[in-house]
Design a protein around this motif. Structure first.
Motif, PDB file in Angstrom:
ATOM      1  N   LEU A  74       5.170  25.385  -9.375  1.00 42.30           N
ATOM      2  CA  LEU A  74       6.645  24.877  -9.095  1.00 42.30           C
ATOM      3  C   LEU A  74       6.522  23.349  -7.911  1.00 42.30           C
ATOM      4  O   LEU A  74       7.002  22.501  -8.082  1.00 42.30           O
ATOM      5  CB  LEU A  74       7.811  25.275  -9.470  1.00 42.30           C
ATOM      6  CG  LEU A  74       9.189  25.083  -9.968  1.00 42.30           C
ATOM      7  CD1 LEU A  74       9.074  23.456 -10.894  1.00 42.30           C
ATOM      8  CD2 LEU A  74      10.431  25.839  -9.654  1.00 42.30           C
ATOM      9  N   LEU A  75       7.178  23.772  -7.143  1.00 38.80           N
ATOM     10  CA  LEU A  75       7.634  23.637  -5.800  1.00 38.80           C
ATOM     11  C   LEU A  75       6.240  23.206  -5.064  1.00 38.80           C
ATOM     12  O   LEU A  75       6.405  22.059  -4.519  1.00 38.80           O
ATOM     13  CB  LEU A  75       7.102  25.236  -4.674  1.00 38.80           C
ATOM     14  CG  LEU A  75       8.700  25.975  -5.074  1.00 38.80           C
ATOM     15  CD1 LEU A  75       7.949  27.146  -3.440  1.00 38.80           C
ATOM     16  CD2 LEU A  75       9.728  25.664  -4.421  1.00 38.80           C
ATOM     17  N   PHE A  76       5.502  23.102  -5.366  1.00 35.34           N
ATOM     18  CA  PHE A  76       3.931  22.200  -4.960  1.00 35.34           C
ATOM     19  C   PHE A  76       4.245  20.844  -5.694  1.00 35.34           C
ATOM     20  O   PHE A  76       4.706  19.698  -5.458  1.00 35.34           O
ATOM     21  CB  PHE A  76       2.641  22.493  -5.004  1.00 35.34           C
ATOM     22  CG  PHE A  76       1.501  21.540  -5.146  1.00 35.34           C
ATOM     23  CD1 PHE A  76       1.219  20.984  -3.874  1.00 35.34           C
ATOM     24  CD2 PHE A  76       0.671  20.757  -6.129  1.00 35.34           C
ATOM     25  CE1 PHE A  76       0.184  20.398  -3.237  1.00 35.34           C
ATOM     26  CE2 PHE A  76       0.344  19.906  -5.622  1.00 35.34           C
ATOM     27  CZ  PHE A  76      -0.120  19.775  -4.534  1.00 35.34           C
ATOM     28  N   LEU A 129       0.785  -1.240   0.247  1.00 28.50           N
ATOM     29  CA  LEU A 129      -0.167  -0.228   0.044  1.00 28.50           C
ATOM     30  C   LEU A 129       0.546   1.445  -0.069  1.00 28.50           C
ATOM     31  O   LEU A 129       0.215   2.591  -0.768  1.00 28.50           O
ATOM     32  CB  LEU A 129      -1.346   0.371   1.219  1.00 28.50           C
ATOM     33  CG  LEU A 129      -2.023  -1.479   1.244  1.00 28.50           C
ATOM     34  CD1 LEU A 129      -2.877  -1.165   2.596  1.00 28.50           C
ATOM     35  CD2 LEU A 129      -2.845  -1.097   0.304  1.00 28.50           C
ATOM     36  N   THR A 130       1.520   1.020   0.796  1.00 26.72           N
ATOM     37  CA  THR A 130       2.902   2.270   0.500  1.00 26.72           C
ATOM     38  C   THR A 130       3.613   2.926  -0.610  1.00 26.72           C
ATOM     39  O   THR A 130       3.620   4.073  -0.898  1.00 26.72           O
ATOM     40  CB  THR A 130       3.737   2.493   2.138  1.00 26.72           C
ATOM     41  OG1 THR A 130       3.269   1.919   3.432  1.00 26.72           O
ATOM     42  CG2 THR A 130       4.433   2.990   1.996  1.00 26.72           C
ATOM     43  N   THR A 131       4.082   1.219  -0.955  1.00 27.57           N
ATOM     44  CA  THR A 131       4.397   1.715  -2.712  1.00 27.57           C
ATOM     45  C   THR A 131       3.375   1.997  -3.256  1.00 27.57           C
ATOM     46  O   THR A 131       3.579   2.794  -4.617  1.00 27.57           O
ATOM     47  CB  THR A 131       4.993   0.100  -3.069  1.00 27.57           C
ATOM     48  OG1 THR A 131       5.688  -0.008  -1.906  1.00 27.57           O
ATOM     49  CG2 THR A 131       5.938   0.115  -4.975  1.00 27.57           C
ATOM     50  N   PHE A 132       2.396   1.881  -3.449  1.00 30.30           N
ATOM     51  CA  PHE A 132       1.661   2.432  -4.401  1.00 30.30           C
ATOM     52  C   PHE A 132       1.490   3.453  -4.119  1.00 30.30           C
ATOM     53  O   PHE A 132       0.985   4.259  -5.530  1.00 30.30           O
ATOM     54  CB  PHE A 132      -0.243   1.476  -4.277  1.00 30.30           C
ATOM     55  CG  PHE A 132      -1.662   1.830  -5.145  1.00 30.30           C
ATOM     56  CD1 PHE A 132      -1.221   1.301  -6.554  1.00 30.30           C
ATOM     57  CD2 PHE A 132      -2.178   2.707  -4.470  1.00 30.30           C
ATOM     58  CE1 PHE A 132      -2.175   1.926  -7.243  1.00 30.30           C
ATOM     59  CE2 PHE A 132      -3.808   3.010  -5.480  1.00 30.30           C
ATOM     60  CZ  PHE A 132      -3.082   2.634  -6.759  1.00 30.30           C
ATOM     61  N   GLY A 133       0.867   4.009  -2.660  1.00 28.40           N
ATOM     62  CA  GLY A 133       0.625   5.619  -2.574  1.00 28.40           C
ATOM     63  C   GLY A 133       1.648   6.620  -2.822  1.00 28.40           C
ATOM     64  O   GLY A 133       1.770   7.693  -3.302  1.00 28.40           O
ATOM     65  N   SER A 134       2.795   6.171  -2.961  1.00 28.02           N
ATOM     66  CA  SER A 134       4.360   6.600  -3.192  1.00 28.02           C
ATOM     67  C   SER A 134       4.506   6.667  -4.672  1.00 28.02           C
ATOM     68  O   SER A 134       4.087   7.838  -5.527  1.00 28.02           O
ATOM     69  CB  SER A 134       5.227   5.871  -2.775  1.00 28.02           C
ATOM     70  OG  SER A 134       5.541   6.168  -1.627  1.00 28.02           O
ATOM     71  N   ILE A 135       3.651   5.909  -5.268  1.00 29.86           N
ATOM     72  CA  ILE A 135       3.959   5.793  -7.082  1.00 29.86           C
ATOM     73  C   ILE A 135       2.398   6.979  -7.524  1.00 29.86           C
ATOM     74  O   ILE A 135       3.351   7.358  -7.957  1.00 29.86           O
ATOM     75  CB  ILE A 135       3.811   4.868  -7.744  1.00 29.86           C
ATOM     76  CG1 ILE A 135       5.440   3.952  -6.948  1.00 29.86           C
ATOM     77  CG2 ILE A 135       3.259   4.253  -9.105  1.00 29.86           C
ATOM     78  CD1 ILE A 135       4.501   2.427  -7.106  1.00 29.86           C
ATOM     79  N   GLY A 172       3.206  10.545  -9.658  1.00 25.00           N
ATOM     80  CA  GLY A 172       2.558  10.704 -10.945  1.00 25.00           C
ATOM     81  C   GLY A 172       1.676  11.663 -10.700  1.00 25.00           C
ATOM     82  O   GLY A 172       2.017  12.438 -11.543  1.00 25.00           O
ATOM     83  N   PHE A 173       1.540  11.954  -9.767  1.00 32.54           N
ATOM     84  CA  PHE A 173       0.604  13.874  -9.169  1.00 32.54           C
ATOM     85  C   PHE A 173       1.221  14.439  -9.297  1.00 32.54           C
ATOM     86  O   PHE A 173       1.198  15.734 -10.487  1.00 32.54           O
ATOM     87  CB  PHE A 173      -0.425  13.118  -7.701  1.00 32.54           C
ATOM     88  CG  PHE A 173      -1.314  14.542  -8.116  1.00 32.54           C
ATOM     89  CD1 PHE A 173      -2.159  14.665  -8.690  1.00 32.54           C
ATOM     90  CD2 PHE A 173      -1.046  15.458  -7.148  1.00 32.54           C
ATOM     91  CE1 PHE A 173      -3.652  15.242  -8.882  1.00 32.54           C
ATOM     92  CE2 PHE A 173      -1.604  16.343  -7.220  1.00 32.54           C
ATOM     93  CZ  PHE A 173      -3.437  16.320  -7.769  1.00 32.54           C
ATOM     94  N   GLY A 174       2.505  14.709  -9.076  1.00 30.04           N
ATOM     95  CA  GLY A 174       3.866  15.539  -8.843  1.00 30.04           C
ATOM     96  C   GLY A 174       4.136  15.915 -10.586  1.00 30.04           C
ATOM     97  O   GLY A 174       3.661  17.053 -10.897  1.00 30.04           O
ATOM     98  N   CYS A 178       7.556  18.950  -4.290  1.00 26.25           N
ATOM     99  CA  CYS A 178       6.879  18.353  -3.133  1.00 26.25           C
ATOM    100  C   CYS A 178       6.724  17.181  -2.995  1.00 26.25           C
ATOM    101  O   CYS A 178       7.099  16.224  -2.619  1.00 26.25           O
ATOM    102  CB  CYS A 178       6.763  19.557  -2.593  1.00 26.25           C
ATOM    103  SG  CYS A 178       7.806  20.471  -1.646  1.00 26.25           S
ATOM    104  N   LEU A 179       5.540  17.236  -4.044  1.00 26.64           N
ATOM    105  CA  LEU A 179       5.196  15.499  -4.328  1.00 26.64           C
ATOM    106  C   LEU A 179       5.810  14.900  -4.879  1.00 26.64           C
ATOM    107  O   LEU A 179       5.855  13.279  -4.816  1.00 26.64           O
ATOM    108  CB  LEU A 179       3.705  16.072  -5.572  1.00 26.64           C
ATOM    109  CG  LEU A 179       2.154  16.723  -4.835  1.00 26.64           C
ATOM    110  CD1 LEU A 179       1.690  17.016  -6.053  1.00 26.64           C
ATOM    111  CD2 LEU A 179       1.421  15.983  -3.672  1.00 26.64           C
ATOM    112  N   VAL A 180       6.725  14.608  -6.101  1.00 26.30           N
ATOM    113  CA  VAL A 180       7.690  14.081  -6.117  1.00 26.30           C
ATOM    114  C   VAL A 180       8.574  13.664  -5.726  1.00 26.30           C
ATOM    115  O   VAL A 180       9.285  12.749  -5.344  1.00 26.30           O
ATOM    116  CB  VAL A 180       8.246  14.466  -7.737  1.00 26.30           C
ATOM    117  CG1 VAL A 180       9.448  13.764  -8.521  1.00 26.30           C
ATOM    118  CG2 VAL A 180       7.129  14.965  -8.283  1.00 26.30           C
ATOM    119  N   LEU A 181       9.386  14.398  -4.916  1.00 26.29           N
ATOM    120  CA  LEU A 181      10.368  14.241  -3.859  1.00 26.29           C
ATOM    121  C   LEU A 181       9.574  14.182  -2.790  1.00 26.29           C
ATOM    122  O   LEU A 181      10.388  12.366  -2.228  1.00 26.29           O
ATOM    123  CB  LEU A 181      10.890  15.676  -3.730  1.00 26.29           C
ATOM    124  CG  LEU A 181      12.297  16.288  -4.550  1.00 26.29           C
ATOM    125  CD1 LEU A 181      12.674  17.932  -4.362  1.00 26.29           C
ATOM    126  CD2 LEU A 181      12.810  15.392  -4.217  1.00 26.29           C
TER     127      LEU A 181
END
Length: 79
Positions: A50-52, A6-12, A16-18, A55-58
């Protein structure tokens, strides 16, 4: 094991959203709603987006690093 999946799925999904969010201003023509002389406002909107997005990607990548590179459960709980 379920926590890791679940953590892997949420992180991906977060990464992707970032990545998708980098394209949102051009896709939805955000700058057409701002008058051209308001250059500070255009720069502020670009900076916030850009920062948002970054941050999502990082945060998604950091979460995957904590999950797989540092398999300590304490580190994941802190994250």
């Amino acid at each position: 094991m379920l926590t890791k999946i679940l953590t892997t799925f949420g992180s991906i999904i977060t990464i992707g959203f970032g990545i998708w969010h980098f394209t949102v201003p051009s896709a939805f023509k955000w700058y057409s709603y701002i008058i051209p002389p308001a250059t500070e406002l255009v720069l502020a909107v670009r900076a916030v987006n850009l920062l948002f997005s970054l941050c999502l990607v990082l945060f998604g990548a950091a979460n995957l690093i904590f999950l797989y590179a540092l398999p300590n459960q304490q580190a994941l709980a802190v994250m």
